[in-house]
Design a protein around this motif. Sequence first.
Motif, PDB file in Angstrom:
ATOM      1  N   ALA A  39       0.841  -1.204   0.000  1.00  0.00           N
ATOM      2  CA  ALA A  39       0.000   0.000   0.000  1.00  0.00           C
ATOM      3  C   ALA A  39       0.873   1.250   0.000  1.00  0.00           C
ATOM      4  CB  ALA A  39      -0.912  -0.007   1.220  1.00  0.00           C
ATOM      5  N   GLU A  40       0.441   2.254  -0.738  1.00  0.00           N
ATOM      6  CA  GLU A  40       1.177   3.518  -0.812  1.00  0.00           C
ATOM      7  C   GLU A  40       1.241   4.176   0.564  1.00  0.00           C
ATOM      8  OE1 GLU A  40       2.770   5.126  -3.255  1.00  0.00           O
ATOM      9  OE2 GLU A  40       2.475   3.474  -4.648  1.00  0.00           O
ATOM     10  N   SER A  41       2.437   4.619   0.951  1.00  0.00           N
ATOM     11  CA  SER A  41       2.620   5.291   2.230  1.00  0.00           C
ATOM     12  C   SER A  41       3.881   6.131   2.162  1.00  0.00           C
ATOM     13  CB  SER A  41       2.729   4.268   3.356  1.00  0.00           C
ATOM     14  OG  SER A  41       2.882   4.896   4.598  1.00  0.00           O
ATOM     15  N   SER A  42       3.801   7.355   2.654  1.00  0.00           N
ATOM     16  CA  SER A  42       4.982   8.214   2.681  1.00  0.00           C
ATOM     17  C   SER A  42       4.977   9.051   3.948  1.00  0.00           C
ATOM     18  CB  SER A  42       5.009   9.136   1.453  1.00  0.00           C
ATOM     19  OG  SER A  42       3.915  10.035   1.483  1.00  0.00           O
ATOM     20  N   GLY A  43       6.174   9.373   4.432  1.00  0.00           N
ATOM     21  CA  GLY A  43       6.291  10.202   5.622  1.00  0.00           C
ATOM     22  C   GLY A  43       5.830   9.493   6.883  1.00  0.00           C
ATOM     23  N   PHE A  44       5.411  10.289   7.861  1.00  0.00           N
ATOM     24  CA  PHE A  44       4.973   9.773   9.156  1.00  0.00           C
ATOM     25  C   PHE A  44       3.671   8.988   8.995  1.00  0.00           C
ATOM     26  CE2 PHE A  44       2.980  10.911  13.440  1.00  0.00           C
ATOM     27  CZ  PHE A  44       3.605   9.855  14.094  1.00  0.00           C
ATOM     28  N   ARG A  45       3.656   7.784   9.520  1.00  0.00           N
ATOM     29  CA  ARG A  45       2.483   6.924   9.365  1.00  0.00           C
ATOM     30  C   ARG A  45       1.416   7.151  10.427  1.00  0.00           C
ATOM     31  NH1 ARG A  45       5.592   1.348   7.536  1.00  0.00           N
ATOM     32  NH2 ARG A  45       6.414   2.214   5.587  1.00  0.00           N
ATOM     33  N   GLY A  46       1.667   8.082  11.317  1.00  0.00           N
ATOM     34  CA  GLY A  46       0.619   8.474  12.254  1.00  0.00           C
ATOM     35  C   GLY A  46       0.552   7.697  13.548  1.00  0.00           C
ATOM     36  N   VAL A  88      14.004   4.361  17.342  1.00  0.00           N
ATOM     37  CA  VAL A  88      14.580   3.849  16.102  1.00  0.00           C
ATOM     38  C   VAL A  88      13.464   3.630  15.086  1.00  0.00           C
ATOM     39  CG1 VAL A  88      16.477   2.699  17.308  1.00  0.00           C
ATOM     40  CG2 VAL A  88      14.386   1.408  16.791  1.00  0.00           C
ATOM     41  N   GLN A  89      13.852   3.556  13.821  1.00  0.00           N
ATOM     42  CA  GLN A  89      12.910   3.237  12.751  1.00  0.00           C
ATOM     43  C   GLN A  89      13.329   1.918  12.116  1.00  0.00           C
ATOM     44  OE1 GLN A  89      12.484   6.170   9.588  1.00  0.00           O
ATOM     45  NE2 GLN A  89      10.346   5.591   9.373  1.00  0.00           N
ATOM     46  N   ALA A  90      12.395   0.979  12.094  1.00  0.00           N
ATOM     47  CA  ALA A  90      12.660  -0.327  11.505  1.00  0.00           C
ATOM     48  C   ALA A  90      12.809  -0.195   9.993  1.00  0.00           C
ATOM     49  CB  ALA A  90      11.523  -1.288  11.835  1.00  0.00           C
ATOM     50  N   PRO A  91      13.456  -1.157   9.331  1.00  0.00           N
ATOM     51  CA  PRO A  91      13.590  -1.102   7.877  1.00  0.00           C
ATOM     52  C   PRO A  91      12.257  -1.006   7.147  1.00  0.00           C
ATOM     53  CG  PRO A  91      15.095  -2.730   8.781  1.00  0.00           C
ATOM     54  CD  PRO A  91      14.224  -2.280   9.912  1.00  0.00           C
ATOM     55  N   ASP A  92      11.170  -1.518   7.747  1.00  0.00           N
ATOM     56  CA  ASP A  92       9.861  -1.443   7.098  1.00  0.00           C
ATOM     57  C   ASP A  92       9.197  -0.084   7.286  1.00  0.00           C
ATOM     58  OD1 ASP A  92       7.731  -1.641   9.499  1.00  0.00           O
ATOM     59  OD2 ASP A  92       9.379  -2.980   9.946  1.00  0.00           O
ATOM     60  N   GLY A  93       9.788   0.797   8.107  1.00  0.00           N
ATOM     61  CA  GLY A  93       9.269   2.139   8.304  1.00  0.00           C
ATOM     62  C   GLY A  93       8.593   2.390   9.623  1.00  0.00           C
ATOM     63  N   ALA A  94       8.262   1.353  10.379  1.00  0.00           N
ATOM     64  CA  ALA A  94       7.614   1.531  11.678  1.00  0.00           C
ATOM     65  C   ALA A  94       8.567   2.197  12.658  1.00  0.00           C
ATOM     66  CB  ALA A  94       7.144   0.189  12.232  1.00  0.00           C
ATOM     67  N   ILE A  95       8.025   3.081  13.496  1.00  0.00           N
ATOM     68  CA  ILE A  95       8.830   3.807  14.478  1.00  0.00           C
ATOM     69  C   ILE A  95       8.641   3.177  15.857  1.00  0.00           C
ATOM     70  CG2 ILE A  95       9.127   6.015  15.678  1.00  0.00           C
ATOM     71  CD1 ILE A  95       8.339   7.401  13.067  1.00  0.00           C
ATOM     72  N   TRP A  96       9.759   2.857  16.507  1.00  0.00           N
ATOM     73  CA  TRP A  96       9.765   2.190  17.805  1.00  0.00           C
ATOM     74  C   TRP A  96      10.516   3.036  18.834  1.00  0.00           C
ATOM     75  CZ3 TRP A  96       7.434  -2.619  18.562  1.00  0.00           C
ATOM     76  CH2 TRP A  96       6.989  -3.253  17.385  1.00  0.00           C
ATOM     77  N   ASP A 170       7.430  14.038  19.270  1.00  0.00           N
ATOM     78  CA  ASP A 170       7.992  13.147  20.278  1.00  0.00           C
ATOM     79  C   ASP A 170       8.840  12.060  19.627  1.00  0.00           C
ATOM     80  OD1 ASP A 170       7.996  12.065  23.142  1.00  0.00           O
ATOM     81  OD2 ASP A 170       7.201  10.345  22.039  1.00  0.00           O
ATOM     82  N   ALA A 171       8.385  11.592  18.456  1.00  0.00           N
ATOM     83  CA  ALA A 171       9.129  10.551  17.736  1.00  0.00           C
ATOM     84  C   ALA A 171      10.393  11.096  17.082  1.00  0.00           C
ATOM     85  CB  ALA A 171       8.238   9.918  16.674  1.00  0.00           C
ATOM     86  N   GLY A 172      10.424  12.410  16.845  1.00  0.00           N
ATOM     87  CA  GLY A 172      11.589  13.010  16.206  1.00  0.00           C
ATOM     88  C   GLY A 172      11.524  13.046  14.700  1.00  0.00           C
ATOM     89  N   VAL A 173      10.282  13.062  14.156  1.00  0.00           N
ATOM     90  CA  VAL A 173      10.110  13.089  12.703  1.00  0.00           C
ATOM     91  C   VAL A 173       9.142  14.209  12.325  1.00  0.00           C
ATOM     92  CG1 VAL A 173      10.560  10.631  12.452  1.00  0.00           C
ATOM     93  CG2 VAL A 173       8.208  11.421  12.769  1.00  0.00           C
ATOM     94  N   ALA A 174       9.120  14.553  11.035  1.00  0.00           N
ATOM     95  CA  ALA A 174       8.169  15.548  10.541  1.00  0.00           C
ATOM     96  C   ALA A 174       6.757  14.967  10.614  1.00  0.00           C
ATOM     97  CB  ALA A 174       8.505  15.936   9.114  1.00  0.00           C
ATOM     98  N   ALA A 175       5.765  15.830  10.857  1.00  0.00           N
ATOM     99  CA  ALA A 175       4.384  15.367  11.034  1.00  0.00           C
ATOM    100  C   ALA A 175       3.696  15.021   9.728  1.00  0.00           C
ATOM    101  CB  ALA A 175       3.579  16.441  11.771  1.00  0.00           C
TER     102      ALA A 175
END
Length: 209
Positions: A39-46, A88-96, A170-175
């Motif tokens: 599925a198309e996804s870009s930037g912060f996944r919310g 950290v950000q996993a290779p799949d894009g999820a933020i942990w 809080d995650a350290g990424v653009a919204a």
Amino acid sequence: MNSAIESLTLDVSDVTTAQAFYDAAFGLGDRLRLRAADAESSGFRGYTLSLVVAQPANVHALVDAAVAAGATVIKPVSKSLWGVGGTVQAPDGAIWKIATSAKKDTAPPSRAVDEIILLLGAADVLASKTYYTERGIRVAKSFGRSYVQFDTGTSPIGLGLYRHASLAKDAGVAASGSGSHRLRINGGLGAAVDPDGFVWAPVEAGASL
């Protein structure tokens, strides 16, 4: 209604590769499931996922393992008024986010995870709070339009709402971000989609693929 979350499913481009990463990094077992999807996804996944651990040494152990497995550091492990944590950000894009409220170590380092917390970024925290409470999920803590922590009982995964922009900060990424959240929540809410587009599925739908 049963408010428990049995597991989370992440959409990934390659299940085998993603499974190898998560086994090496966090070892969450059946609490985290993977599904092949493009599925198309870009930037912060919310959303963000937090791993709550017992002591600072465990934070370092998990972050080090994640980085060794291929994760990217967003926020290095550091001390703050509330404890110790890193993101950290996993290779799949999820933020942990890996964190502890403890300031000192009291045991040898371990990668044991005490709790997983899913924080959903909400465009309107009060509207999303109402959505969930109307479906029987009780509120444990609430701070106006900023943050809500739900009571998910004995669930292995906690649930909260955070203002979207604040969660990204809080995650350290653009919204900014668009497209799929690439996340499915498997739990007692059944088949549903919340006001921010987060998809819930019945527990029986969360089987590994």
